[in-house]
Design a protein around this motif. Structure first.
Motif: not given
Length: 108
Positions: A87-97
């Motif tokens: 079970x895997x999900x993919x997300x488009x994200x910004x830079x980590x904080x």
């Protein structure tokens, strides 16, 4: 940046046998261009549940990863290693904080 999170499930009695294969795919994946993070972690409350976290610089880097020889070898070994769920999900994200520690939280 892409973030992939999820789990795979391994028959608990097969964990020792599966660990070398997991180490191999992790090491190879971490060497790939565009791999920012690639980690597997055993759930200490649920034997056989492996948490997966990946971060990729781009969709192209992730696409290359998914068709790599070490991923084909890893996925091809699942049945023999007792892996029976993914079970895997993919997300488009910004830079980590960073999350700042609160003053009331003390770390020894």
């Amino acid at each position: 940046m892409l973030l992939i999170v999820g789990t795979i499930r391994i028959a608990p009695e097969r964990l020792a046998e599966a660990r070398p294969a997991m180490r191999k795919v992790i090491a190879a994946s971490r060497k790939e261009a565009g791999c920012l993070e690639y980690a597997y972690a055993e759930d200490i409350q649920d034997p056989g549940l492996i948490h997966i976290t990946e971060r990729w610089a781009s969709q192209a880097a992730f696409d290359d990863h998914f068709v790599s020889g070490h991923i084909a070898e890893w996925c091809g070994a699942w049945k023999n290693l007792g892996i029976f769920e993914r079970k895997l999900s993919i997300y488009e994200v910004g830079e980590p904080q960073a999350i700042p520690l609160r003053a009331q939280v003390k770390i020894a």
